[in-house]
Design a protein around this motif. Sequence first.
Motif, PDB file in Angstrom:
ATOM      1  N   ASN A 173       0.800  -1.227   0.000  1.00  0.00           N
ATOM      2  CA  ASN A 173       0.000   0.000   0.000  1.00  0.00           C
ATOM      3  C   ASN A 173       0.830   1.272   0.000  1.00  0.00           C
ATOM      4  O   ASN A 173       0.319   2.357  -0.260  1.00  0.00           O
ATOM      5  CB  ASN A 173      -0.978  -0.004   1.170  1.00  0.00           C
ATOM      6  CG  ASN A 173      -2.049  -1.063   0.971  1.00  0.00           C
ATOM      7  OD1 ASN A 173      -2.431  -1.354  -0.169  1.00  0.00           O
ATOM      8  ND2 ASN A 173      -2.512  -1.680   2.055  1.00  0.00           N
ATOM      9  N   SER A 174       2.137   1.134   0.251  1.00  0.00           N
ATOM     10  CA  SER A 174       2.961   2.340   0.213  1.00  0.00           C
ATOM     11  C   SER A 174       3.347   2.690  -1.229  1.00  0.00           C
ATOM     12  O   SER A 174       3.971   3.705  -1.484  1.00  0.00           O
ATOM     13  CB  SER A 174       4.225   2.133   1.051  1.00  0.00           C
ATOM     14  OG  SER A 174       5.084   1.210   0.418  1.00  0.00           O
ATOM     15  N   LYS A 175       2.997   1.790  -2.177  1.00  0.00           N
ATOM     16  CA  LYS A 175       3.349   2.047  -3.584  1.00  0.00           C
ATOM     17  C   LYS A 175       2.097   2.372  -4.385  1.00  0.00           C
ATOM     18  O   LYS A 175       0.977   2.112  -3.946  1.00  0.00           O
ATOM     19  CB  LYS A 175       4.016   0.815  -4.192  1.00  0.00           C
ATOM     20  CG  LYS A 175       5.191   0.290  -3.409  1.00  0.00           C
ATOM     21  CD  LYS A 175       6.454   1.074  -3.707  1.00  0.00           C
ATOM     22  CE  LYS A 175       7.642   0.408  -3.034  1.00  0.00           C
ATOM     23  NZ  LYS A 175       8.869   1.175  -3.228  1.00  0.00           N
ATOM     24  N   GLU A 178      -0.111   1.558 -10.042  1.00  0.00           N
ATOM     25  CA  GLU A 178       0.629   1.136 -11.236  1.00  0.00           C
ATOM     26  C   GLU A 178       1.774   0.189 -10.846  1.00  0.00           C
ATOM     27  O   GLU A 178       1.961  -0.859 -11.451  1.00  0.00           O
ATOM     28  CB  GLU A 178       1.183   2.376 -11.945  1.00  0.00           C
ATOM     29  CG  GLU A 178       1.899   2.060 -13.237  1.00  0.00           C
ATOM     30  CD  GLU A 178       2.435   3.292 -13.931  1.00  0.00           C
ATOM     31  OE1 GLU A 178       3.295   3.991 -13.345  1.00  0.00           O
ATOM     32  OE2 GLU A 178       2.006   3.556 -15.074  1.00  0.00           O
ATOM     33  N   TRP A 179       2.520   0.554  -9.819  1.00  0.00           N
ATOM     34  CA  TRP A 179       3.633  -0.281  -9.324  1.00  0.00           C
ATOM     35  C   TRP A 179       3.098  -1.655  -8.933  1.00  0.00           C
ATOM     36  O   TRP A 179       3.675  -2.682  -9.281  1.00  0.00           O
ATOM     37  CB  TRP A 179       4.280   0.413  -8.118  1.00  0.00           C
ATOM     38  CG  TRP A 179       5.490  -0.263  -7.555  1.00  0.00           C
ATOM     39  CD1 TRP A 179       6.806   0.065  -7.807  1.00  0.00           C
ATOM     40  CD2 TRP A 179       5.531  -1.354  -6.617  1.00  0.00           C
ATOM     41  NE1 TRP A 179       7.635  -0.769  -7.093  1.00  0.00           N
ATOM     42  CE2 TRP A 179       6.883  -1.640  -6.356  1.00  0.00           C
ATOM     43  CE3 TRP A 179       4.551  -2.116  -5.975  1.00  0.00           C
ATOM     44  CZ2 TRP A 179       7.304  -2.655  -5.476  1.00  0.00           C
ATOM     45  CZ3 TRP A 179       4.947  -3.141  -5.117  1.00  0.00           C
ATOM     46  CH2 TRP A 179       6.316  -3.397  -4.873  1.00  0.00           C
ATOM     47  N   ASN A 180       1.978  -1.675  -8.228  1.00  0.00           N
ATOM     48  CA  ASN A 180       1.406  -2.943  -7.772  1.00  0.00           C
ATOM     49  C   ASN A 180       0.942  -3.820  -8.935  1.00  0.00           C
ATOM     50  O   ASN A 180       1.125  -5.039  -8.902  1.00  0.00           O
ATOM     51  CB  ASN A 180       0.267  -2.702  -6.788  1.00  0.00           C
ATOM     52  CG  ASN A 180       0.790  -2.491  -5.365  1.00  0.00           C
ATOM     53  OD1 ASN A 180       1.438  -3.373  -4.813  1.00  0.00           O
ATOM     54  ND2 ASN A 180       0.557  -1.324  -4.799  1.00  0.00           N
ATOM     55  N   ARG A 181       0.360  -3.200  -9.947  1.00  0.00           N
ATOM     56  CA  ARG A 181      -0.048  -3.965 -11.128  1.00  0.00           C
ATOM     57  C   ARG A 181       1.209  -4.565 -11.794  1.00  0.00           C
ATOM     58  O   ARG A 181       1.226  -5.733 -12.200  1.00  0.00           O
ATOM     59  CB  ARG A 181      -0.801  -3.060 -12.100  1.00  0.00           C
ATOM     60  CG  ARG A 181      -1.172  -3.693 -13.425  1.00  0.00           C
ATOM     61  CD  ARG A 181      -2.232  -4.759 -13.281  1.00  0.00           C
ATOM     62  NE  ARG A 181      -2.546  -5.395 -14.577  1.00  0.00           N
ATOM     63  CZ  ARG A 181      -3.282  -6.479 -14.707  1.00  0.00           C
ATOM     64  NH1 ARG A 181      -3.775  -7.085 -13.636  1.00  0.00           N
ATOM     65  NH2 ARG A 181      -3.536  -6.981 -15.888  1.00  0.00           N
ATOM     66  N   GLY A 182       2.268  -3.760 -11.896  1.00  0.00           N
ATOM     67  CA  GLY A 182       3.528  -4.238 -12.488  1.00  0.00           C
ATOM     68  C   GLY A 182       4.107  -5.391 -11.693  1.00  0.00           C
ATOM     69  O   GLY A 182       4.513  -6.423 -12.243  1.00  0.00           O
ATOM     70  N   ALA A 183       4.120  -5.242 -10.369  1.00  0.00           N
ATOM     71  CA  ALA A 183       4.667  -6.293  -9.501  1.00  0.00           C
ATOM     72  C   ALA A 183       3.852  -7.574  -9.671  1.00  0.00           C
ATOM     73  O   ALA A 183       4.401  -8.674  -9.769  1.00  0.00           O
ATOM     74  CB  ALA A 183       4.621  -5.839  -8.043  1.00  0.00           C
ATOM     75  N   THR A 279       7.156  -1.743 -16.570  1.00  0.00           N
ATOM     76  CA  THR A 279       8.322  -0.862 -16.619  1.00  0.00           C
ATOM     77  C   THR A 279       8.505  -0.135 -15.280  1.00  0.00           C
ATOM     78  O   THR A 279       9.603  -0.083 -14.744  1.00  0.00           O
ATOM     79  CB  THR A 279       8.152   0.157 -17.767  1.00  0.00           C
ATOM     80  OG1 THR A 279       7.910  -0.558 -18.966  1.00  0.00           O
ATOM     81  CG2 THR A 279       9.378   1.002 -17.942  1.00  0.00           C
ATOM     82  N   ALA A 280       7.393   0.380 -14.756  1.00  0.00           N
ATOM     83  CA  ALA A 280       7.467   1.119 -13.485  1.00  0.00           C
ATOM     84  C   ALA A 280       7.988   0.202 -12.378  1.00  0.00           C
ATOM     85  O   ALA A 280       8.822   0.606 -11.553  1.00  0.00           O
ATOM     86  CB  ALA A 280       6.096   1.670 -13.121  1.00  0.00           C
TER      87      ALA A 280
END
Length: 449
Positions: A173-175, A178-183, A279-280
């Motif tokens: 939740n600290s990200k 978009e970052w979470n979808r990428g991860a 990418t992110a």
Amino acid sequence: MKKTLSLSLTGVALALSLSAAAQADESASAALIAKGQYLATAGDCGACHTAPGGKPFAGGLSLQTPLGSIYSTNITPSKTAGIGAYSLTDFEKAVRHGVRKDGANLYPAMPYTSYSKVTDEDMKALYAYFMQGVQPVDDKGPQTDLPFPFNIRLSMAGWNLLFADDKPFTPDNSKSAEWNRGAYLVEGLAHCSTCHTPRNALMAEESGKALAGASLGTWFAPNITSDVHAGIGSWSDQALSAYLTTGNSGEGSQAGGPMLEAINKSFSHLTPTDIKAITAYLRDVPAQQINPTATKTQITPAKQVNELELLSGNASEGANLYNSHCASCHQLSGEGRNGLPALAGNAALRRPVADNAVMAVLDGLVPDHGQAMPAFSRHMNDQQVATLVNYLFDNFGDARVQTTPERVKELRAGGNPSPLLAVAKGGMVAGGVIVLAILLFFVRRRQRK
Ligand code: HEC
Ligand code: HEC
Ligand code: HEC
């Protein structure tokens, strides 16, 4: 009369509302199937479960592992040969936990260690697609037959206990979203770590070295962590997206081998939003310094293979091979020309090993987008390929990296068999040794906690 009319009107209204509900149901399930198809593409299920020239998802592709060939299975909804009798729970168990409907363990050639991250919701969509969107094929295809002790599938239960991480994906939740979808994609369906993370002696991914680069036996999957020198830290967002969708970064890196295949079949079909998310996330993967890519500054300047050297008749054998086979496309000084990449400074010539350059020369490269490079395996012997590739590294890349005719021979034959194979063939004794090794490892791990 009046009564019948109103009754039949109610009937019509009922029928209308029923059919509207059925239609809504149908389009909901069509949407679910379409979503499942997209996820199956993101997971590249077809890459392994479709044999060359075979029917989609009918299995039968032989995957070379250090332990011998493992065949992918038929995952069409055929009741006799495929997974037609699998319930959603059976399907989920196979894909996320590597356990077949009959309770047997799957070999980790099926990337269930990555797919364990897939959410319940996405699992339902995948299931809907495989049950309703895929044509059933009633052919079981070749079956896997590994040497003892690996033919005992129960031994995989021990392996799972040690290595499989079947925790579902938990968003950070600290990200950003978009970052979470990428991860979610990188660690899960897109299973980048299957190829890019080094493995230990028992073929498990080393979690402390995520995406730090690994040999796949033939091709080398480079370090793609955020390290500026060893990884992709210095790539622009645009170059990364272009590489993942077309196979060409536009900044000196082209995809070959298994990466090109993954791009052709999977990543090039992802939405721009998902590529941006990947990418992110990659930007933020902890840097690792192992398996470094030589930076451009470490490269000896191109020696300008010029026509004079050729005319003088003093050109080395490497230069002659290059000029006769390669210069027509990559140009005499390796500078490339419209659409044909430069070899001077090319990423393939800055890798820690020469294997990818050898593989590109032997097998060629066929991207879906852009121009192809022919295969030269039939036109050159091992010695010639080695001489030529060493010439490339000397003149256009990292001169410290070299190959040998022996290595070219190995790569032609499909890469290096791991010492585990010999161990496996040793039979009984080996079985005992491996079980012991697993036990010791387990004991050590527990002690560390
Ligand atoms: C890297 C190769 C690879 C990829 C990618 C892959 N699989 Fe597999 N899969 C395999 C292999 C190999 C087996 C058989 C393993 C064995 O026999 O132990 C298998 C087995 C299975 C099984 C068990 C079927 C049975 O009863 O034998 C299911 C279900 C399955 N895969 C679904 C999927 C789905 C869904 C995807 C995509 C999300 C996928 N696989 C992607 C290699 C792969
Ligand atoms: C089936 C194996 C496989 C999978 C899965 C895979 N890669 Fe690769 N990747 C490779 C190989 C092999 C290369 C080297 C290609 C070459 O040298 O032409 C590569 C190269 C790359 C490069 C270029 C690095 C450089 O220095 O030139 C990037 C970036 C990359 N991969 C990102 C990814 C991402 C992100 C994923 C997941 C979304 C992924 N890869 C999944 C095998 C794979
Ligand atoms: C018909 C034109 C053509 C010829 C001839 C040709 N190449 Fe290529 N080469 C290409 C193209 C096009 C690419 C980039 C393909 C892509 O984008 O995936 C490429 C890429 C490469 C790469 C990068 C591979 C990677 O994985 O990143 C190397 C190394 C290479 N070529 C070496 C050679 C050598 C050595 C020869 C001579 C034996 C040769 N090429 C002959 C067209 C050619």
